[in-house]
Write a protein that holds these residues in place. Structure first.
Motif, PDB file in Angstrom:
ATOM      1  N   ARG A   1       0.863  -1.175   0.000  1.00  0.00           N
ATOM      2  CA  ARG A   1       0.000   0.000   0.000  1.00  0.00           C
ATOM      3  C   ARG A   1       0.906   1.234   0.000  1.00  0.00           C
ATOM      4  NH1 ARG A   1      -5.146  -1.665   1.086  1.00  0.00           N
ATOM      5  NH2 ARG A   1      -5.351  -3.610   2.207  1.00  0.00           N
ATOM      6  N   THR A   2       0.334   2.358  -0.386  1.00  0.00           N
ATOM      7  CA  THR A   2       1.084   3.605  -0.284  1.00  0.00           C
ATOM      8  C   THR A   2       0.405   4.482   0.758  1.00  0.00           C
ATOM      9  OG1 THR A   2      -0.182   4.685  -2.036  1.00  0.00           O
ATOM     10  CG2 THR A   2       1.815   3.499  -2.691  1.00  0.00           C
ATOM     11  N   GLN A   3       1.163   5.368   1.355  1.00  0.00           N
ATOM     12  CA  GLN A   3       0.589   6.272   2.348  1.00  0.00           C
ATOM     13  C   GLN A   3      -0.362   7.266   1.707  1.00  0.00           C
ATOM     14  OE1 GLN A   3       3.930   7.980   4.410  1.00  0.00           O
ATOM     15  NE2 GLN A   3       3.979   6.318   5.901  1.00  0.00           N
ATOM     16  N   ASN A   4      -0.235   7.455   0.389  1.00  0.00           N
ATOM     17  CA  ASN A   4      -1.071   8.420  -0.314  1.00  0.00           C
ATOM     18  C   ASN A   4      -2.534   7.990  -0.347  1.00  0.00           C
ATOM     19  OD1 ASN A   4       1.667   8.550  -0.942  1.00  0.00           O
ATOM     20  ND2 ASN A   4       1.281   9.728  -2.780  1.00  0.00           N
ATOM     21  N   ASP A   5      -2.779   6.682  -0.406  1.00  0.00           N
ATOM     22  CA  ASP A   5      -4.138   6.150  -0.393  1.00  0.00           C
ATOM     23  C   ASP A   5      -4.081   4.739   0.183  1.00  0.00           C
ATOM     24  OD1 ASP A   5      -3.383   4.312  -2.410  1.00  0.00           O
ATOM     25  OD2 ASP A   5      -4.031   5.656  -3.986  1.00  0.00           O
ATOM     26  N   SER A   6      -5.206   4.100   0.282  1.00  0.00           N
ATOM     27  CA  SER A   6      -5.217   2.762   0.900  1.00  0.00           C
ATOM     28  C   SER A   6      -5.350   1.646  -0.138  1.00  0.00           C
ATOM     29  CB  SER A   6      -6.362   2.679   1.912  1.00  0.00           C
ATOM     30  OG  SER A   6      -7.590   2.890   1.250  1.00  0.00           O
ATOM     31  N   THR A   7      -5.129   1.965  -1.406  1.00  0.00           N
ATOM     32  CA  THR A   7      -5.260   0.976  -2.461  1.00  0.00           C
ATOM     33  C   THR A   7      -4.177  -0.088  -2.332  1.00  0.00           C
ATOM     34  OG1 THR A   7      -6.107   2.691  -3.931  1.00  0.00           O
ATOM     35  CG2 THR A   7      -5.363   0.644  -4.956  1.00  0.00           C
ATOM     36  N   LEU A   8      -4.590  -1.346  -2.385  1.00  0.00           N
ATOM     37  CA  LEU A   8      -3.633  -2.442  -2.393  1.00  0.00           C
ATOM     38  C   LEU A   8      -3.089  -2.573  -3.811  1.00  0.00           C
ATOM     39  CD1 LEU A   8      -2.301  -4.771  -0.829  1.00  0.00           C
ATOM     40  CD2 LEU A   8      -4.203  -6.214  -1.542  1.00  0.00           C
ATOM     41  N   ARG A   9      -1.781  -2.514  -3.948  1.00  0.00           N
ATOM     42  CA  ARG A   9      -1.143  -2.579  -5.259  1.00  0.00           C
ATOM     43  C   ARG A   9      -0.319  -3.859  -5.359  1.00  0.00           C
ATOM     44  NH1 ARG A   9      -1.907   2.496  -7.162  1.00  0.00           N
ATOM     45  NH2 ARG A   9      -2.255   4.095  -5.604  1.00  0.00           N
ATOM     46  N   GLN A  10      -0.107  -4.308  -6.588  1.00  0.00           N
ATOM     47  CA  GLN A  10       0.698  -5.509  -6.797  1.00  0.00           C
ATOM     48  C   GLN A  10       1.575  -5.326  -8.018  1.00  0.00           C
ATOM     49  OE1 GLN A  10      -1.289  -9.315  -6.751  1.00  0.00           O
ATOM     50  NE2 GLN A  10       0.268 -10.221  -8.043  1.00  0.00           N
ATOM     51  N   GLN A  11       2.819  -5.754  -7.887  1.00  0.00           N
ATOM     52  CA  GLN A  11       3.751  -5.769  -8.997  1.00  0.00           C
ATOM     53  C   GLN A  11       4.519  -7.078  -8.953  1.00  0.00           C
ATOM     54  OE1 GLN A  11       5.843  -2.130  -8.068  1.00  0.00           O
ATOM     55  NE2 GLN A  11       4.803  -1.054  -9.717  1.00  0.00           N
ATOM     56  N   THR A  12       4.914  -7.549 -10.126  1.00  0.00           N
ATOM     57  CA  THR A  12       5.777  -8.718 -10.214  1.00  0.00           C
ATOM     58  C   THR A  12       7.144  -8.247 -10.671  1.00  0.00           C
ATOM     59  OG1 THR A  12       3.913 -10.147 -10.767  1.00  0.00           O
ATOM     60  CG2 THR A  12       6.108 -10.986 -11.260  1.00  0.00           C
ATOM     61  N   PHE A  13       8.152  -8.586  -9.898  1.00  0.00           N
ATOM     62  CA  PHE A  13       9.532  -8.240 -10.207  1.00  0.00           C
ATOM     63  C   PHE A  13      10.212  -9.468 -10.804  1.00  0.00           C
ATOM     64  CE2 PHE A  13       8.226  -5.078  -7.260  1.00  0.00           C
ATOM     65  CZ  PHE A  13       8.968  -3.945  -7.550  1.00  0.00           C
ATOM     66  N   TYR A  14      10.791  -9.314 -11.982  1.00  0.00           N
ATOM     67  CA  TYR A  14      11.502 -10.406 -12.656  1.00  0.00           C
ATOM     68  C   TYR A  14      13.007 -10.169 -12.520  1.00  0.00           C
ATOM     69  CZ  TYR A  14       7.084 -11.784 -14.705  1.00  0.00           C
ATOM     70  OH  TYR A  14       5.789 -12.208 -14.878  1.00  0.00           O
ATOM     71  N   PHE A  15      13.729 -11.208 -12.145  1.00  0.00           N
ATOM     72  CA  PHE A  15      15.163 -11.142 -11.910  1.00  0.00           C
ATOM     73  C   PHE A  15      15.890 -12.062 -12.888  1.00  0.00           C
ATOM     74  CE2 PHE A  15      12.717 -10.943  -8.018  1.00  0.00           C
ATOM     75  CZ  PHE A  15      13.140  -9.763  -7.441  1.00  0.00           C
ATOM     76  N   ASP A  16      17.189 -11.804 -13.069  1.00  0.00           N
ATOM     77  CA  ASP A  16      18.000 -12.753 -13.825  1.00  0.00           C
ATOM     78  C   ASP A  16      18.089 -14.051 -13.024  1.00  0.00           C
ATOM     79  OD1 ASP A  16      20.508 -12.716 -12.085  1.00  0.00           O
ATOM     80  OD2 ASP A  16      20.315 -10.606 -12.628  1.00  0.00           O
ATOM     81  N   ARG A  17      18.585 -15.069 -13.650  1.00  0.00           N
ATOM     82  CA  ARG A  17      18.598 -16.408 -13.040  1.00  0.00           C
ATOM     83  C   ARG A  17      19.343 -16.448 -11.706  1.00  0.00           C
ATOM     84  NH1 ARG A  17      18.686 -21.724 -16.247  1.00  0.00           N
ATOM     85  NH2 ARG A  17      18.569 -23.207 -14.556  1.00  0.00           N
ATOM     86  N   GLU A  18      20.406 -15.659 -11.578  1.00  0.00           N
ATOM     87  CA  GLU A  18      21.217 -15.658 -10.366  1.00  0.00           C
ATOM     88  C   GLU A  18      20.724 -14.650  -9.330  1.00  0.00           C
ATOM     89  OE1 GLU A  18      22.650 -15.331 -13.504  1.00  0.00           O
ATOM     90  OE2 GLU A  18      22.987 -17.495 -13.601  1.00  0.00           O
ATOM     91  N   VAL A  19      19.650 -13.937  -9.653  1.00  0.00           N
ATOM     92  CA  VAL A  19      19.060 -12.916  -8.774  1.00  0.00           C
ATOM     93  C   VAL A  19      20.099 -11.830  -8.452  1.00  0.00           C
ATOM     94  CG1 VAL A  19      17.591 -12.519  -6.748  1.00  0.00           C
ATOM     95  CG2 VAL A  19      17.631 -14.771  -7.793  1.00  0.00           C
ATOM     96  N   ASN A  20      20.727 -11.324  -9.498  1.00  0.00           N
ATOM     97  CA  ASN A  20      21.702 -10.240  -9.342  1.00  0.00           C
ATOM     98  C   ASN A  20      21.129  -8.891  -9.720  1.00  0.00           C
ATOM     99  OD1 ASN A  20      23.862 -11.832  -8.425  1.00  0.00           O
ATOM    100  ND2 ASN A  20      24.327 -12.454 -10.507  1.00  0.00           N
ATOM    101  N   GLY A  21      19.988  -8.867 -10.412  1.00  0.00           N
ATOM    102  CA  GLY A  21      19.391  -7.614 -10.818  1.00  0.00           C
ATOM    103  C   GLY A  21      17.972  -7.804 -11.306  1.00  0.00           C
ATOM    104  N   ILE A  22      17.221  -6.710 -11.346  1.00  0.00           N
ATOM    105  CA  ILE A  22      15.832  -6.726 -11.806  1.00  0.00           C
ATOM    106  C   ILE A  22      15.820  -6.513 -13.311  1.00  0.00           C
ATOM    107  CG2 ILE A  22      13.597  -5.564 -11.671  1.00  0.00           C
ATOM    108  CD1 ILE A  22      14.298  -4.949  -8.720  1.00  0.00           C
ATOM    109  N   VAL A  23      15.194  -7.427 -14.027  1.00  0.00           N
ATOM    110  CA  VAL A  23      15.118  -7.373 -15.489  1.00  0.00           C
ATOM    111  C   VAL A  23      13.950  -6.497 -15.919  1.00  0.00           C
ATOM    112  CG1 VAL A  23      14.783  -8.747 -17.579  1.00  0.00           C
ATOM    113  CG2 VAL A  23      16.247  -9.598 -15.754  1.00  0.00           C
ATOM    114  N   VAL A  24      12.812  -6.631 -15.221  1.00  0.00           N
ATOM    115  CA  VAL A  24      11.620  -5.850 -15.559  1.00  0.00           C
ATOM    116  C   VAL A  24      10.612  -5.950 -14.420  1.00  0.00           C
ATOM    117  CG1 VAL A  24      10.317  -7.662 -16.755  1.00  0.00           C
ATOM    118  CG2 VAL A  24      10.075  -5.282 -17.494  1.00  0.00           C
TER     119      VAL A  24
END
Length: 125
Positions: free
Chosen positions: A98-121
């Motif tokens: 959630r953000t402090q700006n409003d009470s909306t529940l938000r969702q994002q999917t973070f994709y990582f490289d295979r070794e989990v060294n960085g966020i791809v998208v």
């Protein structure tokens, strides 16, 4: 027989330790990404992370499209950059908050490289 049991137990413990380590790395990358790339007016609260998983269903064109969409997410700063191009297998983690700006529940999917060294998208819902 006893030696075989010890080998199996040791192998399972090694897998569990690696899995926990990758989950921690992913959470840390997400936290850093949100801290550095959320718009200055956005304060994130109540963050919930899913376990880290993997997929082979992403390809360059899907990642490119998601990156274009990420640049239009109002909560993110303009000019967000991501790490290298995707590998055949990506790891991912769903994050709800959630953000402090409003009470909306938000969702994002973070994709990582295979070794989990960085966020791809990031995929926004």
């Amino acid at each position: 027989m006893r030696t075989l049991q010890q080998i199996i137990i040791t192998a399972l413990m090694a897998v569990m330790i690696c899995s926990c380590s990758d989950n921690s790395k992913a959470k840390s990358l997400v936290d850093d990404f949100m801290e550095n790339n959320m718009a200055d007016t956005v304060k994130v609260t109540d963050v919930v992370y899913s376990p880290l998983d993997s997929t082979t269903r992403m390809n360059d064109s899907i990642v490119d499209e998601l990156r274009k969409e990420a640049h239009s997410i109002p909560l993110l700063k303009k000019g967000v950059t991501f790490t290298q191009k995707p590998s055949p297998t990506l790891r991912f983690m769903n994050v709800r908050y959630r953000t402090q700006n409003d009470s909306t529940l938000r969702q994002q999917t973070f994709y990582f490289d295979r070794e989990v060294n960085g966020i791809v998208v990031v995929k926004n819902y």
